[in-house]
Design an enzyme around this catalytic site. Structure first.
Site, short mmCIF file in Angstrom:
data_model
loop_
_atom_site.label_atom_id
_atom_site.label_comp_id
_atom_site.label_asym_id
_atom_site.label_seq_id
_atom_site.Cartn_x
_atom_site.Cartn_y
_atom_site.Cartn_z
N GLY A 185 -6.64 3.39 20.79
CA GLY A 185 -7.13 2.15 20.22
C GLY A 185 -6.31 1.81 18.98
O GLY A 185 -6.54 2.39 17.91
N ASN A 206 -11.29 1.84 26.16
CA ASN A 206 -10.70 0.73 26.89
C ASN A 206 -10.81 -0.49 25.97
O ASN A 206 -11.21 -0.36 24.81
CB ASN A 206 -11.44 0.54 28.22
CG ASN A 206 -10.59 -0.19 29.26
OD1 ASN A 206 -9.81 -1.07 28.93
ND2 ASN A 206 -10.75 0.17 30.53
N CYS A 245 -15.94 -1.51 35.36
CA CYS A 245 -15.90 -2.33 36.56
C CYS A 245 -17.32 -2.51 37.09
O CYS A 245 -18.08 -1.54 37.16
CB CYS A 245 -15.07 -1.58 37.60
SG CYS A 245 -14.90 -2.47 39.13
N LYS A 247 -0.92 2.62 36.03
CA LYS A 247 -1.88 1.51 35.96
C LYS A 247 -2.93 1.69 37.05
O LYS A 247 -2.74 2.44 38.01
CB LYS A 247 -1.16 0.18 36.07
CG LYS A 247 -0.52 -0.07 37.41
CD LYS A 247 0.30 -1.35 37.40
CE LYS A 247 1.02 -1.49 38.72
NZ LYS A 247 2.07 -2.47 38.73
N ILE A 294 -5.72 -9.43 32.83
CA ILE A 294 -4.73 -9.21 33.88
C ILE A 294 -5.42 -9.19 35.25
O ILE A 294 -4.89 -9.77 36.21
CB ILE A 294 -3.96 -7.88 33.62
CG1 ILE A 294 -3.47 -7.79 32.17
CG2 ILE A 294 -2.81 -7.73 34.60
CD1 ILE A 294 -2.48 -8.84 31.74
N GLY A 295 -6.57 -8.55 35.30
CA GLY A 295 -7.36 -8.59 36.55
C GLY A 295 -6.86 -7.66 37.63
O GLY A 295 -6.99 -7.97 38.83
O1 RRO Z 1 -6.43 -5.35 34.57
C1 RRO Z 1 -7.03 -5.65 33.52
O2 RRO Z 1 -7.20 -6.84 33.18
C2 RRO Z 1 -7.55 -4.63 32.60
C3 RRO Z 1 -8.18 -3.46 33.00
BR1 RRO Z 1 -8.41 -2.99 34.77
C4 RRO Z 1 -8.70 -2.57 32.02
O3 RRO Z 1 -9.28 -1.51 32.30
N1 RRO Z 1 -8.55 -2.90 30.73
C5 RRO Z 1 -7.92 -4.03 30.35
O4 RRO Z 1 -7.81 -4.30 29.14
N2 RRO Z 1 -7.43 -4.90 31.28
#
Ligand code: RRO
Length: 291
Positions: free
Chosen positions: A243, A192, A131, A46, A72-73
């Site tokens: 995906g 992603n 990001c 992760k 999730i963040g």
């Molecule tokens: O941590 C997340 O909420 C998150 C990340 Br960093 C990402 O790259 N893709 C995603 O679906 N969730």
């Protein structure tokens, strides 16, 4: 079904999408059986950030038709915590380790890439470019030039394979893939998650603590296929396609669209052994196609 991916010899083409399989928790649940029947040919950890993060307030998940929205963040222990607590266990997995990193500036990403470049336990690095750059306000991976500046900054810091994890939330994903290749990326991975949201049916307010999130699962499969196809026409470097992969047939489709490896994400939440199952379904499809 062995595959050469950027010089890594992999037993089959199925890996995991970053953040969708917690190998440490899986070992707690399944014990050493995890090592004997490890579901992926390489393990992608992760996302790691420089500083520790708590992640977003709950709720963090919402189920949609054929998928999931997550917000999730990026909760994680930060670079030092990862090196001290996660890396020693992840280094014992029976497959190569790919570390996914994200930073809020080019310098922060450079700090992470520089630190992992030293570690022999790490086979390759994946840059999560979904990001915002706090210096420019731009989502790094949404803009070809911004992505090229990031990749050019970190490329000289490591000889390890560098994979750029592309965001589907860009106007022209193929252009971002091309600029990644020109700046020295060894591979790209996509997709992603797609930005989405859900409302609390009782109050009408945003359900997720982070307000919006990323949509994944079979609901996004056709979008992933189209984006992998577009990117494959734009670059020569290998592609990790993902995906909504649930079956061997989905993996085969992504490979026919141009992917060298295929990653399983949301399906692993339903079936933690999905990687191995899909690899064997794929092997059967390929064997039948060869006849
Ligand atoms: O941590 C997340 O909420 C998150 C990340 Br960093 C990402 O790259 N893709 C995603 O679906 N969730």
């Amino acid at each position: 079904m062995t595959v050469d991916f950027c010089g890594l010899e992999l037993a089959h083409p199925l890996i995991n999408g970053s953040g969708t399989f917690d190998a440490i928790a899986a070992h707690r649940a399944f014990g050493d059986e995890l090592f004997e029947r490890f579901p992926f040919a390489a393990f992608v950890s992760k996302t790691v950030t420089a500083a520790p993060r708590q992640g977003n307030p709950p709720p963090r998940l919402w189920e949609v038709a054929g998928g999931l929205i997550n917000s999730i963040g990026l909760p994680n222990k930060g670079l030092e915590g990862y090196l001290d607590h996660d890396l020693p266990f992840l280094a014992t997995l029976p497959v190569p380790l790919i570390v996914n990193v994200m930073g809020f500036s080019r310098d922060e990403v450079a700090e992470l890439v520089g630190a992992f470049a030293e570690r022999t336990e790490v086979a390759a690095l994946e840059l999560n470019v979904s990001c915002p750059n706090v210096e420019t306000g731009l989502v790094m991976g949404a803009d070809p030039d911004e992505t090229a500046r990031l990749v050019s900054r970190v490329r000289p810091l490591t000889a390890k394979p560098l994979i750029v994890k592309l965001t589907p939330n860009a106007t022209d994903v193929a252009a971002v893939a091309r600029s990644s290749q020109e700046a020295g990326a060894d591979a790209v991975s996509l997709i992603n998650t797609l930005r989405g949201m859900a409302l609390d049916p009782r109050t009408g307010a945003p359900w997720l603590g982070g307000v919006t999130g990323g949509t994944s699962g079979p609901a996004v499969r056709a979008i992933a296929l189209a984006q992998v196809y577009d990117v494959a026409t734009a670059v020569d470097i290998p592609i990790v396609g993902m995906g909504g992969v649930q079956r061997g047939r989905d993996a085969l489709d992504l490979m026919r669209a141009g992917a060298t490896l295929v990653a399983v994400g949301t399906e692993s939440f339903r079936d933690p052994a999905a990687g191995l199952r899909i690899a064997s379904e794929l092997a059967e499809l390929l064997a039948n196609a060869a006849v």
